[in-house]
Design an enzyme around this catalytic site. Structure first.
Site, PDB file in Angstrom:
ATOM      1  N   GLU A  63       0.827  -1.211   0.000  1.00 35.98           N
ATOM      2  CA  GLU A  63       0.000   0.000   0.000  1.00 35.98           C
ATOM      3  C   GLU A  63       0.860   1.258   0.000  1.00 35.98           C
ATOM      4  O   GLU A  63       0.555   2.240  -0.688  1.00 35.98           O
ATOM      5  CB  GLU A  63      -0.939  -0.001   1.214  1.00 35.98           C
ATOM      6  N   GLU A  70       1.496   6.441  -7.016  1.00 30.36           N
ATOM      7  CA  GLU A  70       0.406   7.362  -7.357  1.00 30.36           C
ATOM      8  C   GLU A  70       0.843   8.819  -7.228  1.00 30.36           C
ATOM      9  O   GLU A  70       0.542   9.634  -8.093  1.00 30.36           O
ATOM     10  CB  GLU A  70      -0.806   7.110  -6.452  1.00 30.36           C
TER      11      GLU A  70
END
Length: 158
Positions: A63, A70
């Site tokens: 994550e 991102e």
């Protein structure tokens, strides 16, 4: 020594950024804490405990890497681009694979009807423990939904 301490400070800041701005990270943290708590009801071997820890850490690590990718993609490609979308989707896919493996491992380790019954009996017999569990579930839900949203660019839209 100061450089080493700074590196720990920066690493902690990265973790805290993910915990603050990424809802899925907050979910992974919460699930990890519950997994570790409920594992005490099982007679897990050292190897099984190590497997649980490594599984939880792999999901949280995936994550954090997803968030890193991102953020970088949003910075270098603020407008929609197919390759930016592929990078973000692939990173999210890595998290999905790690999380799916974690769920499978969790089910294989925790699915024991006898022990699940013992856990229910434990909380049924201890009202304060049951109340504490309910309170932690409420606080966990608030922790998950109350985080801030990171501003994202329109990379996913076409």
């Amino acid at each position: 020594m100061i450089k080493l301490l700074r590196s720990f400070k920066y690493a902690a800041a990265g973790f805290l950024f993910c915990a603050r701005y990424e809802r899925n990270m907050r979910i992974h943290i919460a699930v990890t804490l519950y997994v570790l708590y409920f594992s005490r009801f099982y007679g897990f071997s050292r190897a099984e405990i190590i497997l649980l820890i490594l599984t939880c850490v792999s999901v949280i690590t995936a994550e954090m890497l997803n968030t890193s990718i991102e953020v970088i993609v949003d910075r270098i490609s603020p407008k929609y681009h197919t390759l930016a979308k592929i990078a973000k989707d692939a990173a999210a896919g890595a998290v999905l694979i790690a999380a799916t493996a974690a769920v499978i491992i969790g089910v294989l380790l925790f699915w024991d009807v006898e022990i699940l019954r013992e856990i229910l009996d434990y909380f049924a017999a201890r009202i304060f423990a049951a109340i504490a569990l309910v309170i932690t579930v409420i606080l966990t839900f608030m922790f998950i939904i109350m985080g801030k949203q990171r501003k994202r660019h329109g990379v996913r839209k076409k």
